[in-house]
Enzyme design. Structure first.
Site, PDB file in Angstrom:
ATOM      1  N   CYS A   1       0.953  -1.129  -0.116  1.00 18.96           N
ATOM      2  CA  CYS A   1      -0.087   0.023  -0.006  1.00 18.96           C
ATOM      3  C   CYS A   1       0.957   1.233   0.082  1.00 18.96           C
ATOM      4  O   CYS A   1       1.714   1.435  -0.946  1.00 18.96           O
ATOM      5  CB  CYS A   1      -0.832  -0.129   1.236  1.00 18.96           C
ATOM      6  SG  CYS A   1      -2.331   1.103   0.977  1.00 18.96           S
TER       7      CYS A   1
ATOM      8  N   ASP B   1      -9.696  -5.311  -5.596  1.00 17.85           N
ATOM      9  CA  ASP B   1      -9.165  -4.315  -4.597  1.00 17.85           C
ATOM     10  C   ASP B   1      -9.701  -3.089  -4.842  1.00 17.85           C
ATOM     11  O   ASP B   1      -9.959  -2.498  -5.929  1.00 17.85           O
ATOM     12  CB  ASP B   1      -7.634  -4.094  -4.806  1.00 17.85           C
ATOM     13  CG  ASP B   1      -6.859  -3.169  -3.718  1.00 17.85           C
ATOM     14  OD1 ASP B   1      -7.824  -2.474  -3.031  1.00 17.85           O
ATOM     15  OD2 ASP B   1      -5.853  -3.306  -3.487  1.00 17.85           O
TER      16      ASP B   1
ATOM     17  N   HIS C   1      -7.925  -5.853  -0.970  1.00 14.42           N
ATOM     18  CA  HIS C   1      -6.848  -5.115  -0.647  1.00 14.42           C
ATOM     19  C   HIS C   1      -5.996  -5.909   0.432  1.00 14.42           C
ATOM     20  O   HIS C   1      -4.836  -5.923   0.479  1.00 14.42           O
ATOM     21  CB  HIS C   1      -6.992  -3.813  -0.266  1.00 14.42           C
ATOM     22  CG  HIS C   1      -5.941  -2.679   0.020  1.00 14.42           C
ATOM     23  ND1 HIS C   1      -5.033  -2.284  -1.181  1.00 14.42           N
ATOM     24  CD2 HIS C   1      -5.417  -2.004   1.051  1.00 14.42           C
ATOM     25  CE1 HIS C   1      -4.121  -1.382  -0.626  1.00 14.42           C
ATOM     26  NE2 HIS C   1      -4.254  -1.182   0.595  1.00 14.42           N
TER      27      HIS C   1
END
Lengths: 359, 161
Positions: A143, A300, A329
């Site tokens: 991320c 995601d 995610h």
């Protein structure tokens, strides 16, 4: 008489369910339990080394550094025994280090990506090299952590980075129609400076709301329905409890970093345009030469696949791979199927590039 | 609890008969809400709400901050900004210590290499006291991390009288 006994048993079962519900809703699960040692600290950042469980002769000599996002706890990488990426990798013989950015205070509101990527991260890496005795290392960024590791890899390509793994990396912001966040933070509607003037750092609760509001029914209703339906199944309950403990442990994001994320990336896509200035220099992705694995979660909604695909064409790496996997995610790394899909692939990719050391 | 009771636990679930209907409803609602939050209208509405909140609370925040500063000054206590500035200075000191730590590591490493090289050189040339390799006493320039770009302390860091 038998009916009375059945009714009593049913009442007892019902009571037990409510007791379980109350426990998981009001307590925190024991997460991040893999044994580790603190080996370095700077400001709020801490570097941990996980205690090896494999004989030194069978251990991988190239250490692996895990870098998670700056606005969530990295404990998601070590969620609970039996369902922990860290535990899996330590068990496979990797020398695993984890960089925990910590919780920024008001004194950290001026911290930028520049500081994370060029001040904190290189120092942590220096300590990791000293401890591991290896000049080469692998790094996994997830991320926002993937943004930081990408900056590092492109700006300091000669510091020994051998393998770079990017998980659900939000790097390309060109497809504005496909990015809900991009709409929300458009300058027509969202005054980032006004928010930061009021709060200093971006409050964790607001970030959490943003992430949950992308799928409001799933996150605010369906998740609890799933728990209710499975209250008799300890495996589901404990998994839900651990995930809920992590999800509700929000931390703020340093104000200046948040501003860069919104203005430089979401609004102007400077990284992909090759115009992002970090530490006084432009981040040139062509200088990123480490072996590269980009993992994309096909479902995601926080970092849609379109944000992670373009990086491969921009980098100077010769050995590069794009790996798509069904899931969300977080689910691709912490979900119940992660140990069958994502983790073995990462292990296979990394193992092939880490087991041998150059002479 | 008996196995029978466990099995019958579901029977006392008041939502059991409605589960399929509920799931179908949630599924439809979920899709509709995802579309809704992905719209420009939603972005505009939430932006306006946030802006309204920030504008409405600004005078209160400013008044509170001003009064708090005065109260803390009266009590000879440091303000939040001053504590924050102090924390920044601590971080700068930590960074300098980290740089020094790295340089010390480098010196120790070089010394160890020098000691290791001396007997080897001596055994090869027969000269026990051959000089250390050039630069052995010079710590290698710190790595990129050592080139600290420190932030100047904020004005609030000035000591108060």
């Amino acid at each position: 008489m038998a009916e009375a006994a059945t009714l009593r048993d049913q009442m007892s079962a019902c009571e037990e369910r409510f007791s379980t519900l109350s426990r998981v809703m009001t307590t925190k699960a024991d997460i991040a339990q893999t044994p580790k040692d603190l080996v370095w600290a700077l400001n709020k950042a801490k570097l941990y080394r996980y205690q090896p469980v494999i004989d030194v002769r069978r251990r991988c000599r190239v250490p692996l550094l895990l870098v998670f996002a700056v606005m969530n706890r990295p404990s998601i990488l070590d969620l609970r025994p039996g369902n922990s990426f860290v535990e899996f990798m330590v068990g496979r013989g990797y020398d695993v280090f984890l960089l925990d950015w910590g919780c920024p205070g008001i004194e950290d509101k001026l911290l930028k990506f520049d500081d994370y990527a060029l001040e904190y991260l290189p120092r942590a890496i220096r300590r990791m090299k000293t401890i591991s005795g290896s000049e080469e290392f692998s790094m996994l960024g997830w991320c926002i952590g993937a943004i930081i590791t990408t900056i590092y890899a492109a700006m300091l390509p000669d510091e020994g980075l051998r393998n770079l793994l990017l998980l659900t990396a939000p790097l390309d912001f060109s497809n504005r129609a496909g990015l809900t966040f991009a709409k929300w933070v458009d300058e027509k509607y969202f005054d980032v400076d006004k928010v930061l003037a009021a709060f200093g750092n971006m409050p964790g609760e607001m970030i959490d709301y943003g992430a949950r509001a992308l799928k409001p029914v799933d996150n605010y209703v369906a998740s609890y329905c799933k728990l209710w339906d499975n209250l008799d199944d300890p495996r589901v309950v404990e998994a839900w409890h651990a995930m809920n403990t992590w999800v509700t442990d929000n931390i703020p994001m340093a104000g200046a970093t948040y501003r860069q994320l919104i203005v430089d990336l979401y609004r102007h896509n400077l990284l992909m345009k090759g115009e992002w200035v970090i530490g006084g220099r432009v981040v040139d992705l062509r200088k990123l030469r480490a072996n590269l694995l980009t993992v994309i979660a096909q479902g995601d909604h926080i970092t849609p696949p379109c944000q992670s695909e373009a990086i491969l064409a921009k980098v100077g790496s010769v050995d590069k791979e794009l790996y798509r996997i069904p899931g969300g995610h977080i689910g691709i790394m912490a979900g119940s199927n992660a140990h069958k899909t994502t983790w073995p692939h990462i292990d296979a990719w990394l193992g092939a590039r880490s087991r041998s050391m150059p002479e | 609890m008996s196995e029978d009771a466990k099995a019958s636990g579901k029977a006392c679930d008041p939502f059991e008969p409605f589960r399929e209907v509920r799931d179908a409803y949630l599924n439809t609602l979920s899709k509709a809400m995802i579309d809704a939050v992905n719209s420009e209208d939603y972005a505009e509405a939430t932006g306006a709400m946030l802006d309204g909140y920030l504008t409405a609370t600004k005078p209160f925040r400013e008044a509170l901050e001003k009064n708090m500063l005065q109260a803390l000054a009266q009590l000879s206590l440091p303000s939040r900004q001053e504590v924050a500035a102090l924390a920044e200075r601590f971080t700068n000191i930590e960074m300098r210590l980290d740089d020094m730590d790295a340089k010390l590591d480098e010196i120790v490493k070089r010394l160890a290499e020098g000691r290791k090289a001396k007997p080897e050189a001596g055994s090869r040339s027969g000269e026990a006291g051959s000089p250390a390799p050039a630069g052995a006493d010079q710590p290698k320039a710190a790595t990129a991390a050592g080139q600290t770009r420190r932030r100047a302390p904020t004005p609030a860091a000035k000591p108060r009288r």
